[in-house]
Motif scaffolding. Structure first.
Motif, short mmCIF file in Angstrom:
data_model
loop_
_atom_site.label_atom_id
_atom_site.label_comp_id
_atom_site.label_asym_id
_atom_site.label_seq_id
_atom_site.Cartn_x
_atom_site.Cartn_y
_atom_site.Cartn_z
N HIS A 93 2.66 23.13 72.34
CA HIS A 93 2.88 21.71 72.02
C HIS A 93 3.67 21.52 70.73
N GLN A 94 3.62 22.52 69.84
CA GLN A 94 4.35 22.44 68.57
C GLN A 94 5.86 22.25 68.78
N LYS A 118 -1.06 21.94 76.79
CA LYS A 118 -2.40 21.54 76.35
C LYS A 118 -2.38 21.26 74.86
N GLY A 119 -2.17 19.99 74.51
CA GLY A 119 -2.10 19.59 73.10
C GLY A 119 -1.63 18.16 73.03
N VAL A 120 -1.59 17.58 71.82
CA VAL A 120 -1.05 16.22 71.63
C VAL A 120 -0.08 16.25 70.46
N ASP A 121 0.66 15.14 70.30
CA ASP A 121 1.60 15.04 69.20
C ASP A 121 1.05 14.02 68.20
N LEU A 199 -5.99 14.87 78.17
CA LEU A 199 -6.89 15.00 77.02
C LEU A 199 -7.91 16.12 77.23
N CYS A 200 -8.34 16.36 78.48
CA CYS A 200 -9.21 17.52 78.73
C CYS A 200 -8.51 18.79 78.25
N GLY A 201 -7.25 18.96 78.64
CA GLY A 201 -6.50 20.18 78.30
C GLY A 201 -6.31 20.36 76.81
N LYS A 295 0.91 31.51 70.75
CA LYS A 295 0.45 30.53 69.76
C LYS A 295 -1.01 30.16 70.03
N LEU A 296 -1.73 29.94 68.90
CA LEU A 296 -3.12 29.48 69.00
C LEU A 296 -3.07 27.95 68.96
N GLN A 297 -3.64 27.31 69.99
CA GLN A 297 -3.54 25.86 70.01
C GLN A 297 -4.77 25.16 69.42
N GLY A 298 -5.94 25.83 69.48
CA GLY A 298 -7.19 25.16 69.10
C GLY A 298 -7.26 24.75 67.65
#
Ligand code: NAD
Ligand code: 13P
Length: 341
Positions: A93-94, A118-121, A199-201, A295-298
């Motif tokens: 998402h980055q 799986k992410g948001v901005d 949003l779940c993802g 990449k680590l998303q959490g």
């Protein structure tokens, strides 16, 4: 039969490229060649795109898995996407904002998109964040669906049975993408809830860090189950607080409870969080050491969400997500995962 469709896939996308490449060969109305944009890198002195096209294998991100020969890797983003009538977005998402900026004005308005991201901005709007599907829709002027589920990439690529969820706004779009992705070992269910699926993802990646912390602390299965349950509760509460239309049933789909279980058992976020406890090293250092360029998303999503919750005075209502953020970024001892929730 007229060939009209062309699909562009973004990287490690490679696992889904295998599915899409196989499926399009079944349909006469879809062009057989599937272009896959690859962020160009050197591997042993050679361009990754050239290696992929010669060996039909993504040797860096999905080694050991043969891709169908109709998947063609391209390093040029615009050339990959300009004729597409379907776009599949699978970048961390980055990077999606920069991808959308480059594609703005270059995509046919008839094109349809699906995001697997799986992410948001983070954004300065009322919510404090923007959904990736909204970013795609707003910047490219095309409709976007969302696909998310319990889909660890290597298991998908090895064709071990799993399920996934496609959220749609327009049912015909949902059905179109189901045709593109559904296989006997990758079972797609479509739901009219893009936001819930998305949003779940995004949020499950934060909870996965919690799953890894309790593994590192060797607290056992009951504690892990508690983190999963509280995590699911906070995910639903967050989604419904910001988007009242999100459906409860979505949390029972693959994108909800199933992805949370798989990510807390076998995901990268879990693995790195466990190592943070056992080695004492920072998440940034472990990402570099353990993930080979992935990449680590959490952690970044925990930071984004904490920013939103703290600005709105909501941290106390989301103790698990807040504590995970503090362990990742404020050196809180990992044991606080069970003391503060
Ligand atoms: P990743 O974490 O493996 O990240 C590496 C990818 O980023 C590589 O493809 C690399 O080429 C690309 N990259 C590096 N720098 C870039 C740049 N400047 N611009 C664009 N791309 C760049 O990526 P991933 O595992 O493919 O995950 C992509 C998305 O798909 C994420 O949102 C992830 O949550 C989601 N997803 C992942 C899995 C999984 O099991 N890996 C499963 C389902 C969904
Ligand atoms: P990780 O990013 O934690 O590996 O999770 C992968 C995933 O999203 C599986 O569905």
């Amino acid at each position: 039969m007229l060939i009209t469709e062309c699909i562009s896939l973004f990287h490690r996308g490679s696992a889904v490229a295998k599915i899409v490449g196989g499926n399009v060969q079944k349909y006469d109305h879809i062009q057989n060649e599937v272009k896959m944009w690859v962020f160009e890198e050197q591997v042993d002195g050679q361009n990754l795109t050239e290696i992929i096209n010669a060996k039909h294998e993504n040797v860096k991100y999905l080694p050991g898995i043969k891709l169908p020969e109709n998947i063609v890797a391209c390093p040029d983003l615009i050339k990959t996407c300009e004729d597409a009538t379907m776009l599949v977005f699978v970048v961390p998402h980055q990077f999606v904002a920069s991808v959308c900026r480059q594609l703005k004005g270059k995509i046919s308005p008839k094109c349809k998109a699906i995001s697997l991201i799986k992410g948001v901005d983070v954004e300065e709007n009322d919510n404090g964040f923007r959904l990736i599907t909204d970013m795609i829709q707003d910047s490219l002027g095309i409709r976007a669906c969302m696909l998310s589920g319990a889909n660890i990439a290597t298991e998908v690529a090895e064709e071990r049975f799993c399920e996934t969820t496609i959220g749609y706004r327009n049912k015909a779009d949902g059905e179109l993408f189901k045709e593109i992705f559904n296989t006997p070992t990758f079972r797609v269910n479509i739901v009219e809830d893009v936001v819930g699926v998305e949003l779940c993802g995004a949020l499950k990646n934060i909870i996965a860090i919690g799953g890894g912390l309790v593994d590192g602390l060797k607290l056992g299965d009951n504690t892990k189950a508690a983190i999963i349950r509280i995590g699911l509760y906070e995910m639903r509460k967050f989604a419904k607080m910001f988007y009242a239309d999100v459906k409860d049933e979505t949390f029972f789909e693959s994108c909800g409870v199933a992805d949370l279980v798989t990510t807390c058992a076998g995901g990268r976020n879990r693995k790195v969080a466990e190592a943070h406890v056992t080695t004492g090293k920072s998440f940034d250092q472990l990402e570099k050491e353990m993930l080979g360029g992935q990449k680590l998303q959490g952690t970044s999503t925990a930071k984004d969400m904490y920013g939103i919750l703290s600005k709105k005075g909501l941290c106390k209502e989301f103790p698990l997500m807040t504590t995970i953020y503090r362990i990742c970024y404020e050196d809180l001892p990992p044991i606080r995962i069970v003391e503060d929730i």
